[in-house]
Design a protein around this motif. Sequence first.
Motif, PDB file in Angstrom:
ATOM      1  N   LEU A 184       0.895  -1.311   0.068  1.00 53.80           N
ATOM      2  CA  LEU A 184      -0.035   0.107   0.094  1.00 53.80           C
ATOM      3  C   LEU A 184       0.926   1.244   0.193  1.00 53.80           C
ATOM      4  CD1 LEU A 184      -2.565  -1.222   2.718  1.00 53.80           C
ATOM      5  CD2 LEU A 184      -3.082  -1.087   0.092  1.00 53.80           C
ATOM      6  N   ARG A 206       2.628   2.398  -3.616  1.00 52.34           N
ATOM      7  CA  ARG A 206       1.552   3.005  -4.345  1.00 52.34           C
ATOM      8  C   ARG A 206       1.509   2.193  -6.124  1.00 52.34           C
ATOM      9  NH1 ARG A 206       1.588   9.229  -2.367  1.00 52.34           N
ATOM     10  NH2 ARG A 206       2.023   8.763  -0.141  1.00 52.34           N
ATOM     11  N   HIS A 207       2.010   1.151  -5.944  1.00 51.90           N
ATOM     12  CA  HIS A 207       2.070   0.740  -7.298  1.00 51.90           C
ATOM     13  C   HIS A 207       0.742   0.198  -7.698  1.00 51.90           C
ATOM     14  CE1 HIS A 207       6.249   0.519  -7.367  1.00 51.90           C
ATOM     15  NE2 HIS A 207       6.361  -0.186  -6.288  1.00 51.90           N
ATOM     16  N   ARG A 258       0.500  11.853   2.907  1.00 55.26           N
ATOM     17  CA  ARG A 258       0.000  10.669   3.489  1.00 55.26           C
ATOM     18  C   ARG A 258      -1.083  10.726   3.798  1.00 55.26           C
ATOM     19  NH1 ARG A 258       5.115   9.022   7.455  1.00 55.26           N
ATOM     20  NH2 ARG A 258       6.772   9.300   5.841  1.00 55.26           N
ATOM     21  N   HIS A 270      -3.407   9.823   0.671  1.00 54.73           N
ATOM     22  CA  HIS A 270      -2.998   8.684   0.074  1.00 54.73           C
ATOM     23  C   HIS A 270      -3.821   7.682   0.962  1.00 54.73           C
ATOM     24  CE1 HIS A 270      -0.959   5.049  -1.653  1.00 54.73           C
ATOM     25  NE2 HIS A 270      -0.452   4.806  -0.726  1.00 54.73           N
ATOM     26  N   ARG A 323      -7.514   7.628  -0.154  1.00 54.25           N
ATOM     27  CA  ARG A 323      -7.646   6.736  -1.172  1.00 54.25           C
ATOM     28  C   ARG A 323      -7.689   5.236  -0.884  1.00 54.25           C
ATOM     29  NH1 ARG A 323      -3.405  10.307  -4.453  1.00 54.25           N
ATOM     30  NH2 ARG A 323      -4.781  11.977  -5.268  1.00 54.25           N
ATOM     31  N   ILE A 324      -6.773   4.968   0.026  1.00 54.03           N
ATOM     32  CA  ILE A 324      -6.767   3.509   0.328  1.00 54.03           C
ATOM     33  C   ILE A 324      -8.066   3.230   0.961  1.00 54.03           C
ATOM     34  CG2 ILE A 324      -5.579   1.855   1.737  1.00 54.03           C
ATOM     35  CD1 ILE A 324      -2.738   3.188   1.123  1.00 54.03           C
TER      36      ILE A 324
END
Length: 128
Positions: free
Chosen positions: A10, A13-14, A48, A51, A54-55
Amino acid sequence: MKAILDTSVLIARHPLPADVEAGISTISLAELHFGVLKTKDPAERARRIVHLGRIESAFATHPLDERVARGLGQLQAAISSRGGSPRARTADSVIAATALVHEPLPSPRNYKDFKLVDDLVDVREPPA
């Protein structure tokens, strides 16, 4: 393919291949929240937070419930009986136990973190 994503995947970020149905463990959310709080740089903290949002919206989150707790105990006992330190990698063990209960495969970037229990949980390299 189903997969429980390791926190390191996670963070990296791939993008995931289209055929991967991924979920995450609540322990990964805890680790990511810690990462937000520990950074001193306001710009990095903002990145962060975005991100993390988004997760949280992108993946189904599997709780650490009674079934996962039983699986965790089983994995920790196996790690201990094999000479490992079950408390040293608790978060990784929770992710593996989540996969054990919910049947998807854990997908760690650090495969060696799961090596002691790879006969109990089907551990695979992360999707390329």
